[in-house]
Design a protein around this motif. Structure first.
Motif, PDB file in Angstrom:
ATOM      1  N   GLN A   8      16.247  18.619  -7.031  1.00  0.00           N
ATOM      2  CA  GLN A   8      15.075  19.077  -6.296  1.00  0.00           C
ATOM      3  C   GLN A   8      14.700  20.494  -6.750  1.00  0.00           C
ATOM      4  N   ARG A  11      14.043  23.287  -4.204  1.00  0.00           N
ATOM      5  CA  ARG A  11      15.166  23.988  -3.579  1.00  0.00           C
ATOM      6  C   ARG A  11      15.518  25.234  -4.393  1.00  0.00           C
ATOM      7  N   ASP A  14      12.844  27.826  -3.758  1.00  0.00           N
ATOM      8  CA  ASP A  14      13.007  28.478  -2.460  1.00  0.00           C
ATOM      9  C   ASP A  14      14.015  29.620  -2.525  1.00  0.00           C
ATOM     10  N   GLY A  66      19.835  21.101  -5.718  1.00  0.00           N
ATOM     11  CA  GLY A  66      19.377  19.948  -4.942  1.00  0.00           C
ATOM     12  C   GLY A  66      19.863  18.615  -5.471  1.00  0.00           C
ATOM     13  N   ASP A  68      22.125  16.612  -4.506  1.00  0.00           N
ATOM     14  CA  ASP A  68      23.009  16.405  -3.359  1.00  0.00           C
ATOM     15  C   ASP A  68      23.956  15.219  -3.516  1.00  0.00           C
TER      16      ASP A  68
END
Length: 117
Positions: A8, A11, A14, A66, A68
């Protein structure tokens, strides 16, 4: 851009800002290659302690970008390496699965970086 399956980038953005995503992902790919090589060596040697430490570090890095599901696999390896009764390094198919996952992640990140320019 097609949906990303393995990581991601938002992420990363951010945490480090949109302008730094490419640099961070490039650095991650270098780190991933080195860490995967170390993990493979430790696994082959049956060095469970270093498998645990390396998978812990790889888990954290995967979460950062990201990835995960991959991070969860590293978490499982880390946890399972604590089981003294069973040497996780005997499970070579598990290492192969993680290597394949990392390969797919690398392809996806490279595609993302190529299309971002």
């Amino acid at each position: 851009m097609t949906d990303l399956q393995y990581f991601q980038p938002e992420r990363v953005a951010d945490m480090v800002g949109e302008e730094n995503v490419g640099e961070m992902l490039s650095g991650y790919l270098t780190s991933l290659e080195e860490s995967l090589s170390q993990l493979r060596s430790y696994w082959t040697e049956g060095d469970v302690q270093h498998v645990r430490m390396t998978s812990h570090r790889m888990k954290s890095s995967a979460r950062f970008i990201g990835a995960d599901e991959l991070a969860e696999e590293f978490q499982k390896i880390e946890t399972d390496s604590l089981n003294e009764a069973e040497n996780i390094c005997e499970q070579t198919t598990r290492l192969s699965m993680v290597e394949q996952w990392c390969h797919q992640l690398t392809l996806e990140i490279n595609h993302y970086l190529d299309s971002a320019h």
